[in-house]
Motif scaffolding. Structure first.
Motif, PDB file in Angstrom:
ATOM      1  N   ALA A  13     -14.243  -3.771   3.419  1.00 16.62           N
ATOM      2  CA  ALA A  13     -13.179  -4.304   2.560  1.00 16.62           C
ATOM      3  C   ALA A  13     -12.712  -5.675   3.047  1.00 16.62           C
ATOM      4  O   ALA A  13     -12.481  -6.590   2.240  1.00 16.62           O
TER       5      ALA A  13
ATOM      6  N   GLN B 195     -13.557   2.340   5.550  1.00 21.47           N
ATOM      7  CA  GLN B 195     -14.184   1.224   4.840  1.00 21.47           C
ATOM      8  C   GLN B 195     -13.512  -0.112   5.150  1.00 21.47           C
ATOM      9  O   GLN B 195     -13.738  -1.096   4.441  1.00 21.47           O
TER      10      GLN B 195
ATOM     11  N   PHE C  54      -6.822  -4.265   6.456  1.00 25.01           N
ATOM     12  CA  PHE C  54      -7.353  -3.063   5.813  1.00 25.01           C
ATOM     13  C   PHE C  54      -7.473  -1.967   6.863  1.00 25.01           C
ATOM     14  O   PHE C  54      -7.754  -2.241   8.038  1.00 25.01           O
TER      15      PHE C  54
ATOM     16  N   GLN D  98     -10.122  -3.167  -3.744  1.00 27.61           N
ATOM     17  CA  GLN D  98      -9.639  -2.723  -2.437  1.00 27.61           C
ATOM     18  C   GLN D  98      -8.169  -3.086  -2.279  1.00 27.61           C
ATOM     19  O   GLN D  98      -7.787  -4.242  -2.510  1.00 27.61           O
ATOM     20  N   THR D  99      -7.345  -2.131  -1.893  1.00 27.92           N
ATOM     21  CA  THR D  99      -5.919  -2.392  -1.665  1.00 27.92           C
ATOM     22  C   THR D  99      -5.662  -2.592  -0.176  1.00 27.92           C
ATOM     23  O   THR D  99      -5.889  -1.679   0.625  1.00 27.92           O
TER      24      THR D  99
ATOM     25  N   SER E 167       0.798  -1.222   0.000  1.00 26.76           N
ATOM     26  CA  SER E 167       0.000   0.000   0.000  1.00 26.76           C
ATOM     27  C   SER E 167       0.832   1.273   0.000  1.00 26.76           C
ATOM     28  O   SER E 167       0.361   2.324  -0.446  1.00 26.76           O
TER      29      SER E 167
ATOM     30  N   ASP F 187     -15.409  -8.236   2.101  1.00 26.25           N
ATOM     31  CA  ASP F 187     -15.394  -8.543   0.673  1.00 26.25           C
ATOM     32  C   ASP F 187     -14.207  -9.443   0.323  1.00 26.25           C
ATOM     33  O   ASP F 187     -14.327 -10.380  -0.488  1.00 26.25           O
ATOM     34  N   THR F 188     -13.062  -9.156   0.935  1.00 24.55           N
ATOM     35  CA  THR F 188     -11.869  -9.951   0.653  1.00 24.55           C
ATOM     36  C   THR F 188     -11.991 -11.355   1.228  1.00 24.55           C
ATOM     37  O   THR F 188     -11.525 -12.334   0.630  1.00 24.55           O
TER      38      THR F 188
END
Length: 455
Positions: A294, A290, A286, A250-251, A160, A297-298
């Motif tokens: 995130a 968010q 993360f 998403q990173t 990141s 979702d991951t």
């Protein structure tokens, strides 16, 4: 005829300058003559000095240049490539006492630090202003900013925030003849002259001694971090999941991978409830407002790529296992490790290749990886004998060639130093090697700064 032993140059000038901050023998000289690599010093150094200012570094290098004395440069000795090892009859310049944080500028998000400042101490000082120093090597609690810059260190947060180079705005450097130059600027944009800052970042002490730096700070992300841990039946499955995550919307702040053998070693070292079913682990974090969404979702993306179990938690707790990897592996006894990197899309292929290499050589190999940027640290278990060492080095060589075949590099973050010197021609062509040597010669005519290492 009998060979004559070269006469050691007089050190009275250094003694007058450094007083009790110069040592010529004993345990203290031995301590600063080594690093954390598997290589050993070639012989006893003539002396070690502990400067506290750029001017004192300049005086030490000026003396060494006049007398043709080889110089090794050291922070806290956490390097693993042999770059800081002392030279026989050489001078060790230890920057550990140059440890002042001279300025934190929260408005411009900059810090000015001496080279011996500990990475994590700068990060904590920046935190008081709502900022952070992004580079996060595993040795952050003990490694120095100067050493991080000299090796262009990586770490957990590279996916990141990039590597150390991305956080360096300006440098103060002492050249081999003792002259002092300053590179870069405090501004975000600067296109004046050649980019000498980038030249010295990652130069491993071969071009000059970095004595201070202006580094960029970043705001601490708001909200509570969310960390996930996903277990996969095979490390190849985990590698494919990494590729999907990196190419997603998403990173992550962190994305690390431990193969099944590494998980077993860590759990034996400090039991913490890691899965004991022979699975590889993918651990990611993360940050920001968010983060919860995130991470969720991951986690679903991991399940779609074969994850057996996914756990999400607040804060840093799930990252502890990854930070325990190095001490856990060291506690296992002799293990020969390496540092390679491949394009992220080749992670599954490199893991399959490492498994084949382990089978071919009959050796156990464990892998810990900064998976988000494709940087792997395979470690070969070996007997503590010359034959065991040699056999492990052959395995490491095969892994390194595999990484190159997949479009990778012989070192992602540890540097070349002495340990990887023989591997340089595997990656760099003759013209590139010659160009590097010409730059070295232009800045260090007598070849006193970390000769025979790095480039």
């Amino acid at each position: 005829m009998h060979a004559t032993t070269p006469t050691a140059p007089p050190t009275n000038e250094l003694q007058d300058l450094f007083g009790d901050r110069m040592v010529t023998g004993g345990a203290e000289l031995d301590r600063v003559s080594r690093d954390e690599s598997r290589a050993m010093p070639e012989g006893a150094a003539l002396a070690a000095v502990f400067p506290e200012s750029t001017e004192e570094v300049s005086a030490a290098l000026g003396w060494a240049n006049r007398h043709g004395v080889k110089v090794s440069v050291r922070g806290t000795g956490t390097g693993v490539s042999g770059g800081a090892l002392a030279y026989a009859g050489g001078l060790v310049v230890s920057l550990e006492r140059m440890n002042r944080i001279m300025l934190i500028d929260p408005v411009n998000r900059l810090a000015e630090v001496q080279a011996g400042v500990i990475n994590a101490e700068l990060d904590r000082a920046a935190e008081d202003h709502g900022l952070s120093f992004a580079p996060d090597p595993a040795s952050a609690e003990i490694s120095t900013i100067g050493g991080n810059i000299a090796t262009n260190a990586g770490g957990l947060r590279c996916i990141s925030h990039g590597v150390t180079r991305d956080s360096v705005a300006a440098l103060e450097v002492v050249l081999a003849d003792g002259s002092i130059l300053r590179t870069g600027a405090r501004t975000r944009k600067n296109v004046v002259g050649l980019d000498l800052t980038s030249l010295f970042v990652g130069s491993e002490g071969t071009l000059g001694v970095i004595t201070s730096a202006t580094v960029r700070l970043k705001p601490i992300a708001p909200g509570i971090p969310r960390t996930f841990r996903a277990s996969f039946p095979t490390v190849e499955d985990a590698g494919r999941a990494v590729t999907a995550i990196v190419n997603g919307a998403q990173t992550p702040e962190v994305l690390e991978l431990l193969d099944a053998r590494s998980v077993q070693i860590i759990e034996t070292y400090k039991p913490s409830g890691l899965p004991a079913d022979g699975c590889a682990l993918l651990i990611g974090q993360f940050t920001g407002l968010q983060a919860e969404q995130a991470a969720g979702d991951t986690a679903q993306l991991c399940r779609e790529h074969g994850a057996r179990e996914v756990v999400i938690a607040e804060g840093e707790s799930l990252l502890e296992a990854r930070r325990l990897a190095n001490p856990a592996l060291n506690a296992q006894g002799l293990r020969v490790s390496c540092d390679v990197a491949v394009p992220v899309g080749e992670l599954a292929a490199v893991f399959r290749g490492i498994e084949r290499i382990a089978e071919q050589h009959g050796r156990t190999i464990s892998v810990v990886a900064h998976a988000g940027d494709g940087n792997l640290h395979p470690t070969v278990e070996a007997e503590d004998t010359p034959q065991g060492h040699a056999a492990a080095e052959v395995v490491i060589g095969d892994i390194t060639r595999l990484a190159l075949k997949l479009g990778g590099t012989i070192s992602g973050e540890h540097g070349i130093g002495l340990v990887k010197q023989a591997e340089l021609p595997w990656q760099l062509d003759e013209a590139t090697l010659h160009a590097q040597q010409m730059i070295k010669y232009a800045l260090d005519r007598k070849n006193i700064l970390t000769p025979g290492r790095g480039i």
